[in-house]
Design a protein around this motif. Structure first.
Motif, mmCIF file in Angstrom:
data_model
loop_
_atom_site.group_PDB
_atom_site.id
_atom_site.type_symbol
_atom_site.label_atom_id
_atom_site.label_comp_id
_atom_site.label_asym_id
_atom_site.label_seq_id
_atom_site.Cartn_x
_atom_site.Cartn_y
_atom_site.Cartn_z
ATOM 1 N N LYS A 34 0.837 -1.199 0.000
ATOM 2 C CA LYS A 34 0.000 0.000 0.000
ATOM 3 C C LYS A 34 0.872 1.248 0.000
ATOM 4 O O LYS A 34 0.628 2.194 -0.753
ATOM 5 C CB LYS A 34 -0.922 -0.009 1.222
ATOM 6 C CG LYS A 34 -1.787 1.216 1.349
ATOM 7 C CD LYS A 34 -2.670 1.154 2.575
ATOM 8 C CE LYS A 34 -3.541 2.398 2.639
ATOM 9 N NZ LYS A 34 -4.578 2.310 3.663
ATOM 10 N N LEU A 35 1.906 1.266 0.847
ATOM 11 C CA LEU A 35 2.816 2.411 0.902
ATOM 12 C C LEU A 35 3.543 2.605 -0.425
ATOM 13 O O LEU A 35 3.680 3.733 -0.904
ATOM 14 C CB LEU A 35 3.833 2.239 2.026
ATOM 15 C CG LEU A 35 3.332 2.454 3.438
ATOM 16 C CD1 LEU A 35 4.408 2.072 4.442
ATOM 17 C CD2 LEU A 35 2.898 3.896 3.633
ATOM 18 N N ALA A 36 4.011 1.517 -1.005
ATOM 19 C CA ALA A 36 4.729 1.611 -2.281
ATOM 20 C C ALA A 36 3.829 2.220 -3.351
ATOM 21 O O ALA A 36 4.264 3.085 -4.120
ATOM 22 C CB ALA A 36 5.232 0.229 -2.707
ATOM 23 N N LYS A 37 2.577 1.802 -3.383
ATOM 24 C CA LYS A 37 1.635 2.347 -4.362
ATOM 25 C C LYS A 37 1.336 3.814 -4.065
ATOM 26 O O LYS A 37 1.287 4.635 -4.977
ATOM 27 C CB LYS A 37 0.349 1.522 -4.377
ATOM 28 C CG LYS A 37 0.539 0.178 -5.024
ATOM 29 C CD LYS A 37 -0.724 -0.657 -4.984
ATOM 30 C CE LYS A 37 -0.449 -2.044 -5.521
ATOM 31 N NZ LYS A 37 -1.600 -2.931 -5.357
ATOM 32 N N LEU A 38 1.126 4.153 -2.787
ATOM 33 C CA LEU A 38 0.886 5.555 -2.421
ATOM 34 C C LEU A 38 2.040 6.438 -2.878
ATOM 35 O O LEU A 38 1.829 7.534 -3.379
ATOM 36 C CB LEU A 38 0.736 5.700 -0.901
ATOM 37 C CG LEU A 38 -0.619 5.529 -0.283
ATOM 38 C CD1 LEU A 38 -0.520 5.608 1.241
ATOM 39 C CD2 LEU A 38 -1.607 6.548 -0.792
ATOM 40 N N GLY A 39 3.260 5.959 -2.681
ATOM 41 C CA GLY A 39 4.446 6.730 -3.029
ATOM 42 C C GLY A 39 4.606 6.991 -4.507
ATOM 43 O O GLY A 39 5.383 7.860 -4.903
#
Length: 150
Positions: A109-114
């Motif tokens: 999720k964090l990787a996609k948000l970034g």
């Protein structure tokens, strides 16, 4: 105080009051602050979940809490002693926790948000060398690299 990884920086609120912390975030144009504390509570005024979320919203920053990425209390001492055997053991234990399915989903999720937003990972410690968020940033970088190859 910060490390930039895949559109994500790590920040600590140690040494800040809520006003100076919000001012610190402004130049980074943060869209979302992701709280990676196990428990989003603080003895420091303004940094518990409700108050922090409110202050961030006033500044135009979304708040998310990912407690699954929190460092268990019994694993924190090693992080406060970088370069020691205790640190190596604490890092290894935390990396193992990140491999579990719920934590891995949070990393994705964090990787996609970034990739689409400016993200700040929040914990207390000002220094990344004394905080688990450094290991989160490393793991997110690996996830982002994997996403880039899909």
């Amino acid at each position: 105080m910060w490390t930039e990884t895949s559109g994500i920086i790590g920040v600590g609120y140690e040494g800040h009051d809520i006003s100076s912390f919000i001012a610190f975030l402004e130049p980074w144009k943060i869209d979302v602050l992701v709280d990676v504390r196990l428990n989003a509570i603080s003895r420091k005024k303004g940094f518990s979940k409700t108050a922090l979320s409110s202050a961030l919203a006033e500044a135009g920053i979304r708040y998310e809490h990912l407690p699954i990425l929190g460092n268990p209390k019994d694993n924190r001492d090693g992080f406060w002693s970088p370069g020691t055997n205790a640190a190596k053991q604490a890092y290894a234990r935390y990396r193992e926790l990140l491999r579990a399915a719920p934590a891995h989903a949070a990393l994705m999720k964090l990787a996609k948000l970034g990739t689409s937003e400016h993200v700040a990972l929040l914990c207390f410690e000002a220094s990344e060398t004394c905080c688990h968020r450094r290991l989160i940033l490393e793991a997110v970088e690996a996830e982002a690299a994997a996403l880039a190859h899909i």
